[in-house]
Write an enzyme that holds these catalytic residues in place. Structure first.
Site, PDB file in Angstrom:
ATOM      1  N   GLY A  98       0.819  -1.206   0.000  1.00 40.48           N
ATOM      2  CA  GLY A  98       0.000   0.000   0.000  1.00 40.48           C
ATOM      3  C   GLY A  98       0.852   1.254   0.000  1.00 40.48           C
ATOM      4  O   GLY A  98       2.082   1.203  -0.037  1.00 40.48           O
ATOM      5  N   GLY A 100       2.791   3.488   1.500  1.00 40.94           N
ATOM      6  CA  GLY A 100       3.474   3.558   2.778  1.00 40.94           C
ATOM      7  C   GLY A 100       3.966   4.947   3.143  1.00 40.94           C
ATOM      8  O   GLY A 100       4.069   5.281   4.318  1.00 40.94           O
ATOM      9  N   ARG A 101       4.290   5.751   2.147  1.00 47.25           N
ATOM     10  CA  ARG A 101       4.672   7.141   2.418  1.00 47.25           C
ATOM     11  C   ARG A 101       4.061   8.099   1.391  1.00 47.25           C
ATOM     12  O   ARG A 101       4.570   9.191   1.166  1.00 47.25           O
ATOM     13  CB  ARG A 101       6.188   7.282   2.472  1.00 47.25           C
ATOM     14  N   LYS A 121       4.356  12.713  -1.213  1.00 43.47           N
ATOM     15  CA  LYS A 121       5.241  11.596  -0.924  1.00 43.47           C
ATOM     16  C   LYS A 121       6.226  12.039   0.151  1.00 43.47           C
ATOM     17  O   LYS A 121       7.011  12.970  -0.056  1.00 43.47           O
ATOM     18  CB  LYS A 121       5.992  11.147  -2.174  1.00 43.47           C
ATOM     19  N   ASP A 133       8.381   5.010   8.822  1.00 46.86           N
ATOM     20  CA  ASP A 133       7.959   6.321   9.323  1.00 46.86           C
ATOM     21  C   ASP A 133       7.200   7.154   8.296  1.00 46.86           C
ATOM     22  O   ASP A 133       6.678   8.219   8.625  1.00 46.86           O
ATOM     23  CB  ASP A 133       9.162   7.110   9.852  1.00 46.86           C
ATOM     24  N   ARG A 198      -2.321   0.974  -9.815  1.00 49.75           N
ATOM     25  CA  ARG A 198      -1.233   0.055 -10.102  1.00 49.75           C
ATOM     26  C   ARG A 198      -1.764  -1.358 -10.356  1.00 49.75           C
ATOM     27  O   ARG A 198      -2.886  -1.680  -9.968  1.00 49.75           O
ATOM     28  CB  ARG A 198      -0.275   0.002  -8.898  1.00 49.75           C
ATOM     29  N   ASP A 268       3.769  -3.940  -7.962  1.00 48.91           N
ATOM     30  CA  ASP A 268       3.156  -2.792  -7.292  1.00 48.91           C
ATOM     31  C   ASP A 268       3.753  -1.473  -7.767  1.00 48.91           C
ATOM     32  O   ASP A 268       3.258  -0.407  -7.402  1.00 48.91           O
ATOM     33  CB  ASP A 268       3.296  -2.914  -5.764  1.00 48.91           C
ATOM     34  N   ASN A 269       4.802  -1.535  -8.593  1.00 48.11           N
ATOM     35  CA  ASN A 269       5.385  -0.328  -9.171  1.00 48.11           C
ATOM     36  C   ASN A 269       5.033  -0.184 -10.647  1.00 48.11           C
ATOM     37  O   ASN A 269       5.681   0.569 -11.370  1.00 48.11           O
ATOM     38  CB  ASN A 269       6.910  -0.346  -9.023  1.00 48.11           C
ATOM     39  N   ASP A 278       7.053   5.636  -9.430  1.00 48.65           N
ATOM     40  CA  ASP A 278       7.930   5.261  -8.318  1.00 48.65           C
ATOM     41  C   ASP A 278       9.407   5.303  -8.715  1.00 48.65           C
ATOM     42  O   ASP A 278      10.004   4.289  -9.078  1.00 48.65           O
ATOM     43  CB  ASP A 278       7.561   3.885  -7.764  1.00 48.65           C
TER      44      ASP A 278
END
Length: 513
Positions: A98, A100-101, A121, A133, A198, A268-269, A278
């Site tokens: 998913g 993530g950032r 992003k 994080d 994606r 996923d990219n 990405d």
């Protein structure tokens, strides 16, 4: 900037409001989670893409807009969210992944009805951060901001970059995953695309057997991004898959044309719209090498090497085919379509090479010509971009060794020069079969072969300068990348200096890059 025009395209269509508990976890049955950006107290603007902002309908930048560019002070109409997807990473099923950032602000529709999604992003963690994080560092943010715009101006389908800003935070990263973490300056990029859908979005719904939501998702994709599809029933989904295959093949051809190596072609990219998405451990090609991968994580297998990108894109499409099977339910169709993909890709690839060489049409004997050229390029370690630039300026009376010496990463001794002479003789004989004039042939080459590419060592220098408070090189590179088929800055049209051959973050990159 007119942020009041932002709206949410998917939130009303799919279930999944997880705003009351945004901890990292699996989220079966949903495609998104509402989540607020972390917010940053001391942001500083590095760059803003005024032309893109006007084009997509946000308008001109004002000082008060800085907060929005890093996810602060959001308008009431903006409901931010992250999406869930799955994927195959380095050939292995990774399950739910998913954003993530990445956090979506929503969608802008400009005056002529063009839709553009807006996404931060590096603005903080989401339920899909997998215990990370959600932040981004300066180096990776600069690389995405500049390269996505460079690809756009090269004519390669891509996401684009609206802004780049310091967050005022420091973020800890282990750039080479070797146990040496360091504090780095934090940054946020706003990137844009017609859609960020994606392969992995479809893989997730299919893997979870959420077939109703899979169908809804595919219908939304077709309605919004594939106006050429007018069929109904299962044919509608067959047409969708064929379109994704064609767009993917065309994208791969463009990557080969300009010498772009993505570095991490996980499913996923991969964009279903055929966009480059990405920008992580990517690289533009310096010396030509079909086995080149810029990603240290991809060693020693080199799954995502330059020469394998067509093959891997087909493998990724097989995974998408598996995901869409519950809608299509026609195994033979999917097999035939994927088998045809290879034929279509190589035809497009070879026609692209014809254009690079200034040949007006593809002949049967060109396969051996291209194979011989590839062998020469690798043996003489010739720079991919500069070689074609020199080929355009080649004249019969020229000293080949002198003409090509600054293009080779090896010494052109007598034996290598003879091989170069043999190739040039073969090339000139092939040119004589053209039915177009030499000037038309050169025009074809000039439109196909860039004079400027955004090499990793230039990015490395730029990141160092920005970190030291100097934006001069950023502005210069931004000017050069907007005119890649012109030689505005001759100092950039040179091969990679040997000083950068083994520089971490330049010649060697990781997924943290």
């Amino acid at each position: 900037m007119n942020t009041e025009r932002i709206r949410q395209p998917f939130i009303e269509k799919f279930p999944g409001d997880l705003s009351n508990n945004p901890m990292q976890r699996n989220t079966p049955g949903v495609l998104f989670a509402t989540i607020k950006p972390a917010g940053f107290d001391q942001p500083e603007l590095i760059a803003f893409n005024e032309k893109l902002s006007e084009e997509i309908g946000l308008g001109r930048y004002e000082d008060k807009d800085l907060g929005f560019l890093v996810g602060n002070n959001l308008p009431d109409n903006v409901q931010t969210y992250a999406t869930a997807y799955a994927g195959h990473q380095f050939g292995n099923w990774a399950g739910q992944l998913g954003d993530g950032r990445a956090i979506l602000a929503g969608e802008i529709i400009n005056e002529v009805g063009k839709k553009t999604e807006i996404q931060w992003k590096g603005a903080g963690a989401t339920p899909y951060s997998r215990h990370a994080d959600g932040r981004a560092v300066l180096r990776s943010s600069v690389r995405e901001y500049l390269m996505s715009e460079a690809m756009y101006h090269l004519g390669v389908p891509t996401t684009r970059a609206l802004s780049l800003a310091f967050t005022g935070e420091e973020v800890i990263r282990d750039i080479m995953y070797n146990g040496n973490p360091q504090l780095e300056k934090g940054a946020v990029v706003i990137r844009t695309a017609e859609s960020f859908l994606r392969f992995g979005h479809f893989e997730l719904m299919s893997a979870q057997k959420e077939y109703k939501t899979l169908q809804q998702l595919t219908d939304v994709a077709i309605e919004n991004y594939f106006p050429e599809i007018t069929s109904s029933g299962s044919q509608r989904y067959r047409d969708f898959f064929e379109n994704v295959c064609m767009r993917t093949a065309n994208l791969m051809t463009e990557w080969f044309r300009v010498g772009f190596v993505h570095g991490v072609m996980n499913t996923d990219n991969m964009s279903v719209l055929g966009l480059t998405i990405d920008y992580g451990p990517y690289s533009m090609m310096d010396e030509y090498d079909l086995n080149f991968t810029p990603n240290t994580t991809d060693l020693p297998g080199r799954r995502y090497a330059f020469g394998k990108q067509g093959q891997i894109s087909q493998w990724n499409l097989w995974q998408l085919a598996n995901a869409l099977y519950p809608l299509i339910k026609d195994e033979k169709f999917l097999e035939d379509t994927l088998n045809h993909y290879g034929t279509y890709f190589w035809e497009a690839h070879d026609q692209m090479l014809c254009n690079k060489f200034g040949l007006d049409k593809l002949l049967k004997e060109d396969e051996s010509f291209f194979t011989g050229w590839q062998g020469l390029m690798q043996e003489l370690q010739l720079d991919y971009t500069l070689f074609f630039n020199r080929l355009e300026n080649l004249a019969p009376e020229m000293d080949l060794k002198e003409h090509f010496k600054d293009v080779s990463y090896s010494v052109l001794d007598e034996e290598k020069t003879e091989k170069l002479q043999h190739f040039v003789t073969t090339y000139q004989a092939r040119l004589s079969l053209n039915t177009i004039s030499r000037e038309e042939s050169l025009d074809l080459m000039r439109k196909t072969n860039p004079k400027f590419i955004l090499r990793n060592y230039l990015l490395y220098q730029c990141i160092e300068e920005i970190g030291n408070g100097n934006k001069e090189m950023l502005e210069k590179l931004n000017s050069a990348l907007q005119n890649p088929y012109e030689e505005l800055y001759p100092e950039f049209s040179v091969k990679r200096p040997s000083d950068y051959d083994n520089t971490t973050g330049c010649s060697t990159l990781s997924c943290s890059s």
